[in-house]
Design an enzyme around this catalytic site. Structure first.
Site, short mmCIF file in Angstrom:
data_model
loop_
_atom_site.label_atom_id
_atom_site.label_comp_id
_atom_site.label_asym_id
_atom_site.label_seq_id
_atom_site.Cartn_x
_atom_site.Cartn_y
_atom_site.Cartn_z
N HIS A 288 6.58 10.31 -27.94
CA HIS A 288 5.60 11.22 -27.53
C HIS A 288 5.65 12.61 -27.89
CE1 HIS A 288 2.23 12.61 -24.67
NE2 HIS A 288 3.10 13.21 -24.06
N ARG B 103 -4.63 21.74 -13.72
CA ARG B 103 -3.40 20.98 -14.38
C ARG B 103 -4.01 20.51 -15.72
NH1 ARG B 103 -0.39 16.00 -10.84
NH2 ARG B 103 0.71 15.30 -12.73
N ARG C 240 0.72 -1.20 0.05
CA ARG C 240 -0.09 -0.06 0.06
C ARG C 240 0.82 1.33 -0.09
NH1 ARG C 240 -2.82 -2.75 4.02
NH2 ARG C 240 -4.54 -3.95 3.23
N LYS D 197 6.17 23.28 -13.93
CA LYS D 197 5.29 22.01 -13.49
C LYS D 197 4.91 22.04 -12.04
CE LYS D 197 3.71 17.73 -14.51
NZ LYS D 197 4.13 16.30 -14.79
N GLU E 131 7.84 19.45 -24.81
CA GLU E 131 7.11 19.70 -23.43
C GLU E 131 7.70 21.21 -22.84
OE1 GLU E 131 4.48 17.63 -22.60
OE2 GLU E 131 4.92 15.63 -23.07
N HIS F 168 -2.15 12.95 -29.19
CA HIS F 168 -2.47 11.52 -28.66
C HIS F 168 -3.12 10.87 -29.80
CE1 HIS F 168 -2.42 12.53 -23.99
NE2 HIS F 168 -1.30 11.76 -24.00
N ASN G 34 -2.32 19.83 -20.88
CA ASN G 34 -2.60 18.79 -22.03
C ASN G 34 -2.78 19.77 -23.36
OD1 ASN G 34 -3.22 16.45 -20.59
ND2 ASN G 34 -5.03 17.49 -19.72
N GLU H 109 -5.65 17.07 -10.74
CA GLU H 109 -6.21 17.20 -11.97
C GLU H 109 -7.68 17.74 -11.91
OE1 GLU H 109 -4.54 15.50 -15.45
OE2 GLU H 109 -5.76 16.01 -16.68
N LYS I 292 2.14 11.56 -11.32
CA LYS I 292 1.05 10.67 -11.94
C LYS I 292 2.16 9.42 -12.30
CE LYS I 292 -2.09 13.56 -14.40
NZ LYS I 292 -2.40 13.87 -15.81
N1 LIG Z 1 3.84 10.74 -15.43
C1 LIG Z 1 3.77 11.70 -16.30
O1 LIG Z 1 3.10 12.71 -15.77
C2 LIG Z 1 4.13 11.52 -17.56
C3 LIG Z 1 4.44 12.68 -18.43
C4 LIG Z 1 4.96 12.69 -19.62
C5 LIG Z 1 5.27 11.41 -20.10
N2 LIG Z 1 4.99 10.22 -19.28
C6 LIG Z 1 5.29 8.83 -19.61
O2 LIG Z 1 6.80 8.58 -19.79
C7 LIG Z 1 7.19 7.76 -20.96
C8 LIG Z 1 8.22 8.43 -22.08
O3 LIG Z 1 9.19 8.81 -21.37
P1 LIG Z 1 10.60 8.84 -22.11
O4 LIG Z 1 10.38 9.58 -23.43
O5 LIG Z 1 11.47 9.27 -21.19
O6 LIG Z 1 10.47 7.16 -22.43
P2 LIG Z 1 11.68 6.22 -21.85
O7 LIG Z 1 11.70 6.25 -20.76
O8 LIG Z 1 11.03 4.83 -22.98
O9 LIG Z 1 12.98 6.49 -22.78
C9 LIG Z 1 13.28 6.68 -24.06
C10 LIG Z 1 14.40 5.79 -24.58
O10 LIG Z 1 15.58 6.45 -23.89
C11 LIG Z 1 16.32 5.29 -23.10
N3 LIG Z 1 17.30 6.03 -22.16
C12 LIG Z 1 16.54 6.70 -21.18
N4 LIG Z 1 17.53 7.57 -20.44
C13 LIG Z 1 18.68 7.15 -21.16
C14 LIG Z 1 19.83 7.80 -21.05
N5 LIG Z 1 20.30 8.85 -19.80
N6 LIG Z 1 21.10 7.23 -22.10
C15 LIG Z 1 20.62 6.42 -22.92
N7 LIG Z 1 19.26 6.09 -23.25
C16 LIG Z 1 18.53 6.44 -22.06
C17 LIG Z 1 15.52 4.41 -22.62
O11 LIG Z 1 15.98 3.01 -22.52
C18 LIG Z 1 14.40 4.31 -24.04
O12 LIG Z 1 14.76 3.57 -24.78
C19 LIG Z 1 5.65 7.39 -21.52
O13 LIG Z 1 5.53 6.26 -20.95
C20 LIG Z 1 4.77 8.20 -21.05
O14 LIG Z 1 3.46 7.91 -20.90
C21 LIG Z 1 4.41 10.24 -18.01
ZN LIG Z 2 3.16 14.84 -22.78
#
Ligand SMILES: NC(=O)c1ccc[n+]([C@@H]2O[C@H](COP(=O)([O-])OP(=O)(O)OC[C@H]3O[C@@H](n4cnc5c(N)ncnc54)[C@H](O)[C@@H]3O)[C@@H](O)[C@H]2O)c1
Ligand SMILES: [Zn+2]
Length: 368
Positions: free
Chosen positions: A269, A246, A126, A232, A190, A257, A250, A242, A148
């Site tokens: 993304h 918040r 939990r 943020k 972003e 999306h 979007n 949200e 989130k």
């Molecule tokens: N929680 C939230 O508020 C929120 C906001 C935005 C995005 N997200 C989520 O985040 C994810 C996308 O994030 P992302 O773009 O970081 O993707 P990711 O974590 O998949 O990383 C992108 C790629 O970079 C690689 N990588 C990461 N750090 C590295 C480094 N320092 N050196 C070399 N390679 C590295 C990873 O292995 C992956 O292949 C999605 O799942 C999205 O839904 C969440």
């Molecule tokens: Zn985003």
């Protein structure tokens, strides 16, 4: 401002407040930093198959130095690991590592690792203390701060999740040097978004710092991350779950999306958010809710960061219209669009018609 100093931003959420630390090489101090907040005999690091080989040893050494029995679990890189299956495997690993109520769970990686680890931290026993060591621009600018957490479901992305704040966020800017160029650029969408919705001077700062940002200049990166986290943090502090404000985060995401889904997640993304922002800016211009010159400025800036500003020709406008209605943020059947009448300001509109969306999409669709 010196590049090597550690920047610290507080996320003010009453008893759930925490610090975000930004600086080069600070992963080396993770053990001490976590120790002060979460004294426990053991700790677990969750990472992915790209980030683990690069940085897990550094994190584990620091944790062991601080007295933790430190475990490491590695999941396959890629958003496919943000699943209930993978969460179940992590629960098994938590049981094997005897992770107890006070033991910190540390996410070492990008947004994928952060969302998955946060979800497991929120639900194991939990809730166990959660720490983010974010290693991508996307995660540093957006995902790591705000609480989130989620895994994906076959019915859609991020459908199973929880609001669960970290105890600490550590952004070691040195780790960004190994990030693929495409991922680095995608995360900048972003940052442009944050400038557009909250801070016109910060938007303009991007325009005058394209080169140092793309060259990974430490001072520019530290400035970029610090301002994004401040923006943020302020939005999240005002509306943690949200209920209102918040939603402005979007901006560009409704159409973004839809594009992401129609591109079968082959685009990053941030790339989808970039075209989503351009499309919604065109839509706003047509409705007299944004100046044409501002829409052009945004397009030019995104292009300068090497981000796409056109929707691929093969995506049908009709499909995009249909998918905007499936966004989880649709309230009572109405799609709510975030518009930016002037940089730094937002309005929420639920009177955007299918024809408005269709026209905007056609306007920013590539010719072939
Ligand atoms: N929680 C939230 O508020 C929120 C906001 C935005 C995005 N997200 C989520 O985040 C994810 C996308 O994030 P992302 O773009 O970081 O993707 P990711 O974590 O998949 O990383 C992108 C790629 O970079 C690689 N990588 C990461 N750090 C590295 C480094 N320092 N050196 C070399 N390679 C590295 C990873 O292995 C992956 O292949 C999605 O799942 C999205 O839904 C969440
Ligand atoms: Zn985003």
């Amino acid at each position: 401002m010196s590049a090597s100093e550690i920047r610290e931003v507080r996320v003010e959420l009453g008893e759930r407040s925490y610090s975000v630390r930004i600086g080069p090489g600070i992963l080396d101090g993770i053990g001490e930093a976590v120790r002060t907040l979460c004294p426990a005999p053991n700790a677990a690091v969750v990472t992915d198959s790209n980030v683990g080989p690069l940085y897990a040893d550094q994190a584990l050494a620091s944790l062991r130095q601080a007295g933790y029995e430190a475990h490491c679990v590695t999941v396959p890189a890629g958003d496919g690991s943000k699943s209930l299956d993978q969460a179940a495997k992590l629960y098994d690993a938590m049981a094997a590592a005897r992770i107890e109520r006070r033991s910190p769970l540390i996410a070492l990686g990008g947004g994928m690792v952060g969302d998955l680890t946060g979800f497991v931290a929120a639900t194991w026993l939990r809730g166990v203390p959660f720490v983010q060591c974010s290693t991508t621009i996307e995660a540093n600018v957006d995902a790591a701060t705000g609480g989130k957490t989620a895994v994906n479901h076959p019915a859609g992305k991020n459908l199973v999740g929880a609001f669960y704040q970290p105890r600490l966020v550590v952004m070691d800017t040195s780790t960004l040097d190994t990030l693929e160029d495409r991922d680095f650029r995608a995360g900048l969408a972003e940052s442009v978004k944050h400038g557009a919705i909250r801070d016109t001077a910060f938007f303009a700062w991007h325009e005058s710092h394209v080169e140092p940002i793309l060259a990974h200049e430490p001072a520019a990166l530290a400035d970029l991350l610090e301002r994004n986290v401040q923006i943020k943090a302020a939005v999240v502090a005002a509306d943690e779950r949200e209920a209102g404000l918040r939603a402005i985060l979007n901006f560009g995401h409704t159409i973004g999306h839809a594009v992401e889904s129609l591109m079968h997640y082959e685009w990053r993304h941030g790339e989808c958010v970039a075209v989503g922002m351009v499309a919604v800016a065109r839509l706003a211009v047509r409705r007299g809710l944004m100046a044409d010159a501002d829409a052009e400025r945004m397009t030019t800036l995104l292009r300068a960061f090497g981000l796409p500003t056109e929707i691929p020709a093969r995506l049908a406008a009709e499909d995009i219209v249909r998918l905007t209605k499936m966004d989880k943020k649709v309230a009572a059947g109405r799609v709510r669009f975030v518009l930016v009448p002037r940089f730094g300001e937002t309005v929420l509109r639920d009177d955007i018609t299918d024809a408005d969306i269709r026209t905007a999409v056609e306007e920013v669709r590539a010719a072939s």
